[in-house]
Design a protein around this motif. Structure first.
Motif, mmCIF file in Angstrom:
data_model
loop_
_atom_site.group_PDB
_atom_site.id
_atom_site.type_symbol
_atom_site.label_atom_id
_atom_site.label_comp_id
_atom_site.label_asym_id
_atom_site.label_seq_id
_atom_site.Cartn_x
_atom_site.Cartn_y
_atom_site.Cartn_z
ATOM 1 N N MET A 1 38.462 49.021 77.085
ATOM 2 C CA MET A 1 40.033 49.745 77.786
ATOM 3 C C MET A 1 40.833 49.487 76.944
ATOM 4 O O MET A 1 41.790 50.068 77.114
ATOM 5 N N ILE B 1 31.662 57.815 87.901
ATOM 6 C CA ILE B 1 32.283 58.438 87.510
ATOM 7 C C ILE B 1 32.290 58.772 85.930
ATOM 8 O O ILE B 1 32.158 58.796 84.783
ATOM 9 N N ASP C 1 43.975 52.089 75.094
ATOM 10 C CA ASP C 1 45.599 51.980 76.359
ATOM 11 C C ASP C 1 45.769 50.847 76.421
ATOM 12 O O ASP C 1 45.189 49.883 76.475
ATOM 13 N N TRP D 1 47.749 68.925 76.010
ATOM 14 C CA TRP D 1 46.777 69.563 77.430
ATOM 15 C C TRP D 1 47.219 68.351 78.632
ATOM 16 O O TRP D 1 46.937 68.959 79.936
ATOM 17 N N ARG D 2 47.678 67.834 78.177
ATOM 18 C CA ARG D 2 47.795 66.634 79.510
ATOM 19 C C ARG D 2 49.603 66.623 80.569
ATOM 20 O O ARG D 2 49.397 66.456 81.561
ATOM 21 N N ILE E 1 33.476 53.994 88.340
ATOM 22 C CA ILE E 1 33.387 53.774 87.097
ATOM 23 C C ILE E 1 31.920 54.419 87.087
ATOM 24 O O ILE E 1 30.805 54.680 86.924
ATOM 25 N N PHE F 1 33.167 48.537 79.324
ATOM 26 C CA PHE F 1 34.038 49.509 79.310
ATOM 27 C C PHE F 1 35.335 48.323 79.935
ATOM 28 O O PHE F 1 36.000 48.350 79.525
ATOM 29 N N TRP G 1 32.624 60.215 78.411
ATOM 30 C CA TRP G 1 33.616 61.145 77.436
ATOM 31 C C TRP G 1 34.786 61.125 76.783
ATOM 32 O O TRP G 1 35.315 61.240 75.717
ATOM 33 N N ARG G 2 35.635 60.610 77.953
ATOM 34 C CA ARG G 2 36.869 60.660 77.295
ATOM 35 C C ARG G 2 37.606 59.237 76.877
ATOM 36 O O ARG G 2 38.820 59.064 75.497
ATOM 37 N N TRP G 3 36.320 57.886 77.024
ATOM 38 C CA TRP G 3 36.493 56.391 75.991
ATOM 39 C C TRP G 3 36.651 57.540 74.652
ATOM 40 O O TRP G 3 36.878 57.279 73.851
ATOM 41 N N LEU H 1 32.089 60.656 82.761
ATOM 42 C CA LEU H 1 33.783 61.902 82.658
ATOM 43 C C LEU H 1 34.194 60.165 81.940
ATOM 44 O O LEU H 1 34.207 59.886 80.515
ATOM 45 N N VAL H 2 33.811 58.889 81.802
ATOM 46 C CA VAL H 2 34.337 57.510 81.652
ATOM 47 C C VAL H 2 33.986 58.050 79.832
ATOM 48 O O VAL H 2 34.623 57.740 79.243
ATOM 49 N N LEU I 1 39.620 59.409 72.938
ATOM 50 C CA LEU I 1 40.164 58.609 73.162
ATOM 51 C C LEU I 1 40.203 57.398 71.804
ATOM 52 O O LEU I 1 40.863 57.703 70.841
ATOM 53 N N TRP J 1 48.313 65.633 73.452
ATOM 54 C CA TRP J 1 48.147 65.302 73.947
ATOM 55 C C TRP J 1 49.292 66.349 75.324
ATOM 56 O O TRP J 1 49.504 66.403 75.645
#
Lengths: 124, 354
Positions: free
Chosen positions: A30, A54, A34, A74-75, A51, A25, A60-62, A57-58, A65, A72
């Motif tokens: 990364m 969690i 981002d 939801w944020r 990292i 990542f 999943w979000r990776w 979770l990283v 995204l 957006w």
């Protein structure tokens, strides 16, 4: 292997997988998800502990995204409604621990006489 | 605040905040460590490692209690808001103090364990079915794990990467963590204390935390933000009257999707933006406009109310809403525009024309 040793071993494996995710990542993923991280390297070591802990979770979000499936809107919906439940739950748990701890606490007067709980074994 | 994750806008207040944190921690330990054994409820001298463990444990508990009081206090009284600014640094320092407590405990009580020290701490007592002699160590390990997750994910990157709602949900681990810490103390250290001072301090701080959170939650429930009213045109919702608006400030209303809109009056013109800051979803509508920019009361992030964009070089953006005047009534389109979308503000002077 005892249950406690299994838990500790599982934690060790979890952290090693997290280390692998951290390398991938921070090294490659990364900057893809981002734009602010592109070219910014000094802060990346600060993210390693997170990292390690969690990493699912990283991942999943990776994935979300990278696929552009992040919503957006939801944020901008803070979970405010849950605060009451958290406050009540916290209060009840604190009360239970304080009262429970006080109720089970054993205090003996300094001059209490010894009490024989069972008869001594007699050797023949 | 940061630009490309390089900290900017560090000022004297923030440096003082961190300096006070470190100084307060050192002062606490400096006072606690030389306490005589009888003050700690011991009838005879104890080993320095045990005193160290108790000093760092007590310090972590007090720090955690203060951290948890700051949030509800800031909701109840605006004057506490400055304490929110660097609260994450407070949390990271607390985690380090708690880790030091665990280090002393593991390397004293489990120093000669034939198995791994952590495994020994989990297996030394497994009487989970009873209150007396409950394995309070496990509660402490759980709380420490929560604190590690919170400290490790405290960098602003995590807020942006996870999104504020998920980040905040993750950081609600602080509630079960604190409850576990109270259990860790009540079923652990306090069981062997003949001096009641520490029991009273524990009760005072933990019940204080609980009371403040209940008070803040009750206040939010008893005086909720008003709902935006339905109007004959289903594409719009009514927020307030123009007479309710005050120059530089906002009126907040809840929309049908549960989100909140903040309607600002700035230089005689009306603009509507999301009430949730892009950083930590702080209540922008409770902030005020400084130098043409609405400033979040939590951490000072700023946005232009006309386009929802932070001023350069910052890149944060928030959703905007279309706004119109119907007579003297202020109405918004409840469908948010994507973050950073410019929306022409509506001059108050147009009120009579629509």
């Amino acid at each position: 292997m005892t249950g406690a040793e299994i838990i500790v071993e599982a934690a060790r494996i979890w952290l090693w997988i997290g280390a692998g995710v951290a390398v991938l990542f921070l090294g490659f993923g990364m900057a893809m998800v981002d734009e602010d991280a592109d070219g910014a390297f000094a802060f990346r070591p600060l993210l390693v502990p997170g990292i390690l802990l969690i990493w699912p979770l990283v991942l999943w979000r990776w994935g979300r995204l990278a696929m552009g499936s992040d919503d957006w809107a939801w944020r901008y919906g803070p979970p405010r409604a849950i605060h009451m439940a958290m406050a009540v739950g916290l209060s009840l748990a604190i009360l239970a621990f304080l009262l429970g701890g006080a109720l089970v606490k054993q205090s003996w007067p300094a001059d209490s006489a010894p009490q024989q709980l069972s008869a001594p074994e007699v050797s023949e | 605040m940061s630009v490309k994750y390089t900290p900017v806008q560090w000022n004297r207040v923030k440096y003082c905040y961190d300096a006070l944190l470190v100084a307060g921690t050192i002062l606490f330990l400096a006072v606690f460590l030389p306490l005589p054994p009888e003050a700690l409820g011991h009838t005879r001298p104890v080993d320095p490692q045990i005193t160290n463990a108790r000093a760092f444990g007590a310090c972590a508990f007090v720090m955690l209690s203060i951290i948890l009081m700051i949030g509800p206090l800031a909701r109840l009284d605006d004057r506490v808001l400055p304490l929110l600014y660097n609260r994450r640094h407070f949390g990271v320092l607390t985690c380090l103090v708690a880790l030091t407590h665990a280090y002393f405990v593991l390397n004293w009580y489990f120093a000669f364990s034939p198995t791994d020290k952590w495994a020994a701490s989990l297996s030394a007592n497994t009487s989970y079915g009873q209150a007396l002699g409950f394995p309070f160590e496990t509660l402490g390990i759980f709380a420490l794990l929560c604190l590690l997750v919170l400290a490790a994910t405290s960098h602003d990157f995590w807020l942006k990467f996870l999104g504020a709602p998920l980040w905040k949900g993750l950081h609600m681990l602080i509630y079960p963590a604190y409850a576990a810490v109270v259990g860790h103390i009540a079923l652990g250290a306090l069981q062997s204390q003949e001096v009641t001072t520490f029991a009273w301090i524990t009760a005072f701080l933990s019940l204080g935390v609980a009371g403040l959170h209940l008070a803040a939650a009750l206040q939010a429930r008893m005086s909720p933000d008003p709902q935006a009213h339905a109007v004959p045109d289903p594409a719009w919702r009514e927020v307030c009257d123009v007479t309710d608006l005050r120059e530089g400030f906002a009126q907040i209303a809840q929309l049908p999707d549960g989100k909140r809109v903040a309607v600002f009056l700035h230089e005689g013109q009306i603009s509507a933006i999301s009430n949730a800051c892009a950083h930590q979803n702080g209540p922008l509508g409770e902030g005020r406009i400084v130098n043409c920019l609405v400033t979040c009361p939590w951490h000072g992030f700023q946005y232009d109310v006309r386009n929802g964009q932070s001023p350069a070089p910052f890149t944060e953006k928030i959703p905007t809403y279309r706004v119109r005047l119907k007579g003297s009534r202020v109405q918004v389109d409840p469908v948010a525009n994507p973050p950073g979308t410019p929306v022409p503000p509506v001059p108050l002077s147009k009120a009579a024309r629509v």
